[in-house]
Design an enzyme around this catalytic site. Structure first.
Site, PDB file in Angstrom:
ATOM      1  N   THR A   1       0.585  -0.729  -0.031  1.00  9.15           N
ATOM      2  CA  THR A   1      -0.413  -0.084  -0.031  1.00  9.15           C
ATOM      3  C   THR A   1       0.659   0.916  -0.220  1.00  9.15           C
ATOM      4  O   THR A   1       2.219   1.158   0.420  1.00  9.15           O
ATOM      5  CB  THR A   1      -1.113   0.357   0.745  1.00  9.15           C
TER       6      THR A   1
ATOM      7  N   CYS B   1       1.372   3.945   1.979  1.00  7.08           N
ATOM      8  CA  CYS B   1       1.914   4.638   2.844  1.00  7.08           C
ATOM      9  C   CYS B   1       2.752   3.915   3.093  1.00  7.08           C
ATOM     10  O   CYS B   1       4.162   4.195   3.659  1.00  7.08           O
ATOM     11  CB  CYS B   1       0.960   5.122   3.625  1.00  7.08           C
ATOM     12  N   CYS B   2       2.324   2.461   3.016  1.00  2.22           N
ATOM     13  CA  CYS B   2       3.350   1.611   4.180  1.00  2.22           C
ATOM     14  C   CYS B   2       4.421   1.288   3.434  1.00  2.22           C
ATOM     15  O   CYS B   2       5.765   1.067   3.606  1.00  2.22           O
ATOM     16  CB  CYS B   2       2.679   0.014   4.087  1.00  2.22           C
ATOM     17  N   SER B   3       4.662   1.954   1.750  1.00  2.00           N
ATOM     18  CA  SER B   3       5.643   1.517   1.066  1.00  2.00           C
ATOM     19  C   SER B   3       6.369   2.693   0.833  1.00  2.00           C
ATOM     20  O   SER B   3       7.609   2.346   0.761  1.00  2.00           O
ATOM     21  CB  SER B   3       4.948   1.180  -0.288  1.00  2.00           C
TER      22      SER B   3
END
Lengths: 161, 159
Positions: A44, A46-48
């Site tokens: 995703t 943000c996570c990435s």
């Protein structure tokens, strides 16, 4: 019940790379200083872009503070987690552990319904970062809304160690 | 009853690249010749080494047989599907559509319980040729995960 400082990590299995490779999180954390971060979803945005890469690049700093391992968990299967870790160049820095059934997330009380953002009917994990010593949670930062990148950021956790 | 030849495709939304980008599979196939293949999981070995790459490399052969689009479906979220497609250079050849909640898989009665290895109900491996929203040929792997009748070369020979 939501996890808090002072709690022992739950005795739960995660998976690394394949469904056959089990890792017991409390055994992993026993006798060690461990960082555990949780994310709503592999790959995703943000996570990435904004979250996991900082823990990867700060690996050296954590090591200099005596941290033995950094672990990233998400409610995804182990193949997806392994591919994501490879994409982020996490190898040797952050271990990507799959909480495929969400058992660890549930045991921590950190489940969140992401139907409106990820469109998934299965609960995912709220974004969090924690520091544990010998299996006991010493520092814990759970995002109030479950997905933003604020208190759980690496630089914040690092400053607390 | 699992999907079979003669069935109309269900009117279900899938997702492409992000949760905000909906694609209705019945609308996508209206008036067109479309290949749809389904896999148990993005990034899993069989799907990654054999199934998806076969359709990507046979893209031109399908086009020469009048196929308008090739679509890959899996019960994964759209970010994972997009990343998987990128890893296999699927762009422009195979559209990676996420059946995030398994609604399409369920509507076609192709669910397989892969809770043990993958953590959730997934889609059986299959391939199909759809013309104007109607299934013309459907190949579902007998055990749901094998790499036999649903492979690209097998479907090509049926066209």
């Amino acid at each position: 019940m939501t996890v808090k400082c002072g709690d022992k990590l739950p005795n739960v299995y995660l998976h690394e790379n394949t469904p056959d490779s089990k890792v017991n999180i409390s055994e992993l954390a026993a006798g060690k200083k461990v960082i555990i971060v949780g994310v709503p979803g592999a790959f995703t945005p943000c996570c990435s872009k904004d979250f996991v890469p900082d823990f990867i690049s700060d690996c050296g700093k954590y090591k200099s503070k005596g941290v033995d391992e950094i672990v990233c968990i998400s409610v995804n299967d182990p193949y997806v987690m392994a591919a994501w870790g490879k994409d982020l160049n996490a190898g040797g820095k952050v271990r990507m552990l799959a909480d495929g059934n969400g058992v660890f997330t549930k045991a921590l009380g950190l489940e969140k319904d992401f139907a409106d953002t990820l469109g998934t009917s299965s609960s995912r994990c709220k974004r969090f970062s924690m520091y544990a010593e010998d299996g006991v949670v010493k520092k814990l930062f759970v995002e109030p809304d479950g997905h933003s990148v604020t208190c759980s950021k690496s630089e914040n956790l690092l400053s607390q160690l | 009853m699992p999907v079979k030849s003669g069935d109309k495709l269900p009117s279900v939304d899938l997702y492409e690249n992000s949760p905000a980008s909906k694609v209705n599979i019945a609308e996508l196939t209206a008036g067109k010749k479309v290949i749809i293949f389904g896999v148990p999981g993005a990034f899993t070995p069989g799907c990654s080494k054999t199934h998806l790459p076969g359709y990507v490399s046979d893209f031109d052969k399908f086009k020469s047989k009048g196929v308008d689009e090739i679509v890959c479906v899996s019960v994964n979220d759209p970010f994972v599907m997009a990343a998987w497609g990128k890893e296999h250079s699927a762009d422009g050849k195979v559209r990676m559509l996420a059946d995030t909640n398994g609604a399409f898989t369920k509507a076609m009665d192709l669910e397989k319980d892969l809770t043990g290895p993958l953590g959730s109900i997934r889609c059986q491996r299959f391939s199909m040729l759809v013309e104007d929203g109607v299934v013309k040929t459907a190949n579902v792997e007998p055990d749901g995960t094998g790499l036999t009748c649903s492979l690209s070369n097998s479907l090509l020979s049926q066209l």
